[in-house]
Write an enzyme that holds these catalytic residues in place. Structure first.
Site, short mmCIF file in Angstrom:
data_model
loop_
_atom_site.label_atom_id
_atom_site.label_comp_id
_atom_site.label_asym_id
_atom_site.label_seq_id
_atom_site.Cartn_x
_atom_site.Cartn_y
_atom_site.Cartn_z
N ARG A 80 27.04 7.43 25.29
CA ARG A 80 28.29 8.12 25.87
C ARG A 80 28.66 8.93 26.22
O ARG A 80 29.75 10.09 25.92
CB ARG A 80 29.85 7.84 24.93
CG ARG A 80 29.45 6.22 24.33
CD ARG A 80 29.98 5.40 25.12
NE ARG A 80 29.99 4.17 24.46
CZ ARG A 80 29.27 3.06 23.55
NH1 ARG A 80 27.92 3.09 24.91
NH2 ARG A 80 29.86 1.81 23.26
N SER A 89 38.40 3.38 22.73
CA SER A 89 37.60 4.03 21.07
C SER A 89 38.51 5.70 20.60
O SER A 89 37.65 6.03 22.12
CB SER A 89 36.30 3.64 21.53
OG SER A 89 35.89 2.53 21.12
N GLU A 128 36.33 10.92 21.57
CA GLU A 128 35.70 10.59 22.99
C GLU A 128 36.77 10.82 24.08
O GLU A 128 36.19 10.84 24.99
CB GLU A 128 35.37 8.57 22.80
CG GLU A 128 34.58 8.44 24.04
CD GLU A 128 34.46 7.01 23.47
OE1 GLU A 128 33.00 6.30 22.67
OE2 GLU A 128 34.91 5.86 24.55
P1 FAD Z 1 39.59 7.78 34.49
O1 FAD Z 1 39.69 8.06 32.78
O2 FAD Z 1 40.07 8.22 35.19
O3 FAD Z 1 38.94 9.96 34.22
C1 FAD Z 1 37.16 9.71 32.90
C2 FAD Z 1 36.91 10.83 33.40
O4 FAD Z 1 35.99 11.02 34.95
C3 FAD Z 1 37.15 12.21 34.15
O5 FAD Z 1 36.49 13.26 33.61
C4 FAD Z 1 37.21 12.38 35.45
O6 FAD Z 1 37.32 13.59 36.02
C5 FAD Z 1 36.02 11.40 35.42
N1 FAD Z 1 35.95 10.86 37.08
C6 FAD Z 1 36.35 9.49 37.18
N2 FAD Z 1 36.24 9.41 38.73
C7 FAD Z 1 35.05 10.40 38.93
C8 FAD Z 1 34.14 10.58 39.97
N3 FAD Z 1 34.19 9.06 41.19
N4 FAD Z 1 33.81 11.55 40.16
C9 FAD Z 1 33.18 12.21 39.04
N5 FAD Z 1 33.59 11.92 37.96
C10 FAD Z 1 34.85 11.10 37.76
N6 FAD Z 1 34.27 3.00 27.30
C11 FAD Z 1 32.79 1.99 27.15
O7 FAD Z 1 32.21 3.07 27.45
N7 FAD Z 1 32.67 1.02 26.87
C12 FAD Z 1 34.21 0.13 26.48
O8 FAD Z 1 33.71 -0.77 25.85
C13 FAD Z 1 35.69 1.01 26.79
N8 FAD Z 1 36.12 -0.28 26.67
C14 FAD Z 1 37.31 0.56 26.79
C15 FAD Z 1 38.94 -0.89 26.53
C16 FAD Z 1 39.93 -0.04 26.38
C17 FAD Z 1 41.47 -0.83 26.33
C18 FAD Z 1 40.44 1.18 27.25
C19 FAD Z 1 41.41 1.54 27.54
C20 FAD Z 1 39.06 1.87 27.52
C21 FAD Z 1 38.17 1.65 27.34
N9 FAD Z 1 36.79 2.71 27.59
C22 FAD Z 1 35.55 2.20 27.51
C23 FAD Z 1 36.85 3.67 27.93
C24 FAD Z 1 37.65 3.89 29.62
O9 FAD Z 1 37.67 2.28 30.14
C25 FAD Z 1 35.70 4.00 30.40
O10 FAD Z 1 35.73 5.89 29.76
C26 FAD Z 1 36.14 3.79 31.86
O11 FAD Z 1 34.68 4.88 32.53
C27 FAD Z 1 36.81 5.50 32.34
O12 FAD Z 1 37.32 4.77 33.80
P2 FAD Z 1 38.44 5.75 34.33
O13 FAD Z 1 38.36 5.10 36.05
O14 FAD Z 1 39.89 4.92 33.80
O15 FAD Z 1 38.11 7.38 34.37
P1 NAP Z 2 32.10 -4.20 16.09
O1 NAP Z 2 31.07 -5.14 17.19
O2 NAP Z 2 32.74 -4.07 15.43
O3 NAP Z 2 31.01 -2.97 16.11
C1 NAP Z 2 31.17 -2.15 15.46
C2 NAP Z 2 30.04 -0.77 15.25
O4 NAP Z 2 29.03 -0.90 15.45
C3 NAP Z 2 30.25 -0.57 16.96
O5 NAP Z 2 30.97 0.27 17.46
C4 NAP Z 2 28.88 -0.57 17.29
O6 NAP Z 2 28.21 0.86 17.98
C5 NAP Z 2 27.70 -0.81 15.99
N1 NAP Z 2 27.41 -2.01 16.43
C6 NAP Z 2 27.60 -3.58 16.40
N2 NAP Z 2 26.74 -4.12 16.03
C7 NAP Z 2 26.02 -3.57 16.40
C8 NAP Z 2 24.02 -4.37 16.98
N3 NAP Z 2 23.67 -5.15 16.69
N4 NAP Z 2 23.00 -2.85 16.92
C9 NAP Z 2 24.00 -1.20 17.39
N5 NAP Z 2 25.31 -0.56 16.94
C10 NAP Z 2 25.92 -1.90 16.59
O7 NAP Z 2 32.74 -3.21 17.63
P2 NAP Z 2 33.78 -2.87 18.55
O8 NAP Z 2 34.83 -2.22 18.00
O9 NAP Z 2 34.13 -4.38 18.22
O10 NAP Z 2 33.20 -2.64 20.22
C11 NAP Z 2 32.54 -3.84 20.63
C12 NAP Z 2 31.94 -2.82 21.78
O11 NAP Z 2 32.81 -2.44 22.97
C13 NAP Z 2 30.95 -1.58 21.27
O12 NAP Z 2 29.94 -1.23 21.70
C14 NAP Z 2 32.13 -0.69 21.78
O13 NAP Z 2 31.22 0.28 21.76
C15 NAP Z 2 32.48 -1.15 22.93
N6 NAP Z 2 33.95 -0.44 23.45
C16 NAP Z 2 33.66 0.63 23.72
C17 NAP Z 2 35.48 1.21 23.69
C18 NAP Z 2 35.60 2.46 24.21
O14 NAP Z 2 36.31 2.88 24.26
N7 NAP Z 2 34.67 3.56 23.93
C19 NAP Z 2 36.35 0.35 23.12
C20 NAP Z 2 36.33 -0.72 23.42
C21 NAP Z 2 34.62 -1.36 22.71
P3 NAP Z 2 28.27 0.51 19.25
O15 NAP Z 2 29.50 1.51 20.02
O16 NAP Z 2 27.31 1.85 19.34
O17 NAP Z 2 27.77 -0.46 20.59
#
Ligand code: FAD
Ligand code: NAP
Length: 338
Positions: free
Chosen positions: A165, A238, A333
């Site tokens: 991330r 998250s 995050e």
């Molecule tokens: P923004 O929130 O608008 O911006 C995020 C950052 O990127 C800021 O610093 C901004 O300045 C920068 N930025 C935006 N556009 C550009 C550009 N064109 N050039 C340079 N910098 C830029 N994240 C995960 O990794 N995995 C997930 O599974 C995941 N699930 C999510 C689920 C939900 C319900 C929500 C609300 C969020 C989740 N996220 C997840 C977080 C989020 O969706 C991601 O980080 C996504 O990539 C953010 O995109 P955005 O366009 O909304 O960025």
């Molecule tokens: P989950 O499946 O309940 O698992 C809990 C955590 O354990 C996860 O965050 C994942 O880490 C880790 N994990 C589970 N199984 C794994 C495996 N086989 N090997 C390595 N790591 C494992 O998680 P969840 O909350 O429902 O989310 C599912 C996936 O979506 C995850 O990958 C999570 O990162 C992603 N997610 C991200 C966001 C965000 O905003 N960043 C929001 C929602 C969901 P990892 O996070 O490293 O995968």
């Protein structure tokens, strides 16, 4: 011609639905407009924020300077090998729609990243990841305007310095303005469903070897069952990263909590932050207009009317209780701005 607004409402442009206003706001649709907007802010010595879908931001009530919403489109496919293709995608495209389009066109690799909110341009910033796949695994290069070097650059995957991330772009906020992202996808499909929740969902449907569509559908189903939809309940996904601890710390905790989930990681052992928060008794906890989601403790939610300080106060409580109980520090995050 730039259409710069003053005192713009951002409450519907951030998925937390925090009350926030930008001093100046502009939406750009080309690289030329992006650079012009950047110059406009620099001439006035104003700070600058690039905004995608606002789904990984925690905004202050007053956002100083210029907010630039990136709305660059475009989608070009180039065949580079027998089954390999390079897909160049404008930064303003919606991420989930991109995953859907790739699937529809028979280009595979993105299925596990379905339903992540936000834009293509922000995806490399956070190195978005889910269910064992990260965009860094698939990225070939990105094009960006480097404000320090004052030039357009194409950065390779290695130059993006992806981590968990994390990326170069998070380490130099505001320096790189991404206009497009090039992904390496394949016409051959290889399913990755090692995460237990995905395995279970597929097993429940009696599927042993999922098709791309079945994997995509399983990801969407699992996510919808657990994660709040920002359109209905403000959140930024998250709120904390999963902490990586040393092997010694893990062994100490595993002795006290034998049922604690943990996964090996190149830097130690990765713990599930959501599990730690739940064990600290905070799943479903509410504090005023904000709370810890009742189905996924890693997600903080805005029940309506919250400002950044409400989220920050709740996050501080969560961090402090997890640290007291487990001696583990949680790192935020989503990006706080400013
Ligand atoms: P923004 O929130 O608008 O911006 C995020 C950052 O990127 C800021 O610093 C901004 O300045 C920068 N930025 C935006 N556009 C550009 C550009 N064109 N050039 C340079 N910098 C830029 N994240 C995960 O990794 N995995 C997930 O599974 C995941 N699930 C999510 C689920 C939900 C319900 C929500 C609300 C969020 C989740 N996220 C997840 C977080 C989020 O969706 C991601 O980080 C996504 O990539 C953010 O995109 P955005 O366009 O909304 O960025
Ligand atoms: P989950 O499946 O309940 O698992 C809990 C955590 O354990 C996860 O965050 C994942 O880490 C880790 N994990 C589970 N199984 C794994 C495996 N086989 N090997 C390595 N790591 C494992 O998680 P969840 O909350 O429902 O989310 C599912 C996936 O979506 C995850 O990958 C999570 O990162 C992603 N997610 C991200 C966001 C965000 O905003 N960043 C929001 C929602 C969901 P990892 O996070 O490293 O995968």
């Amino acid at each position: 011609m730039l259409n710069i607004e003053t005192d713009a409402d951002l409450s519907e442009l951030n998925s937390f639905a925090l009350a926030a206003r930008a001093e100046f706001f502009v939406r750009v649709r080309s690289e030329a407009e992006l650079v012009a907007a950047c110059h406009w802010a620099e001439e006035r010595k104003l700070p600058l924020l690039l905004l995608g879908g606002g789904s990984n931001l925690v905004l202050a009530a007053q956002v100083p300077g210029l907010v630039i919403q990136v709305d660059l489109r475009g989608w070009t496919v180039e065949t580079t090998g027998e089954a390999q293709v390079s897909v160049t995608i404008g930064a303003g495209n919606n991420w989930h729609a991109t995953v859907q389009r790739a699937l529809d066109e028979g280009l595979f690799g993105l299925e596990n990243l379905a339903l992540i909110p936000g834009t293509v341009g922000a995806a490399p910033v956070q190195n978005i990841g889910a269910y064992g796949v990260e965009i860094g695994d698939l990225l070939e290069s990105i094009r960006c305007f480097d404000r320090e070097q004052r030039s357009w650059r194409e950065l390779s995957k290695a130059q993006c310095q992806f981590g968990y991330r994390d990326s170069l772009f998070k380490r130099y906020p505001g320096r790189f303005l991404i206009s497009w992202v090039r992904l390496r996808l394949s016409r051959n499909f290889s399913a990755n469903f090692r995460y237990a929740a995905l395995q279970q969902a597929l097993q429940d449907q009696g599927v042993d070897t999922p098709s791309p569509q079945q994997l995509f559908d399983a990801v969407c189903q699992v996510r919808r069952a657990k994660l709040p939809d920002p359109k209905q309940l403000g959140n930024a996904g998250s709120f904390f990263k999963n902490p990586v601890v040393t092997r010694e710390k893990y062994l100490q905790l595993a002795q006290a909590y034998p049922q604690m989930p943990a996964y090996s990681d190149p830097h130690g052992m990765k713990l599930a932050a959501g599990w730690l928060i739940e064990q600290a008794g905070l799943k479903g906890f509410t504090q005023g207009c904000v709370g810890v989601h009742r189905l996924q403790a890693l997600v903080l939610v805005n029940y309506g009317g919250a400002q950044r300080q409400d989220i920050e106060a709740l996050a501080a409580k969560v961090r402090s209780e997890v640290e007291t109980k487990f001696g583990v520090c949680l790192e935020q995050e989503p990006i706080a701005y400013p």
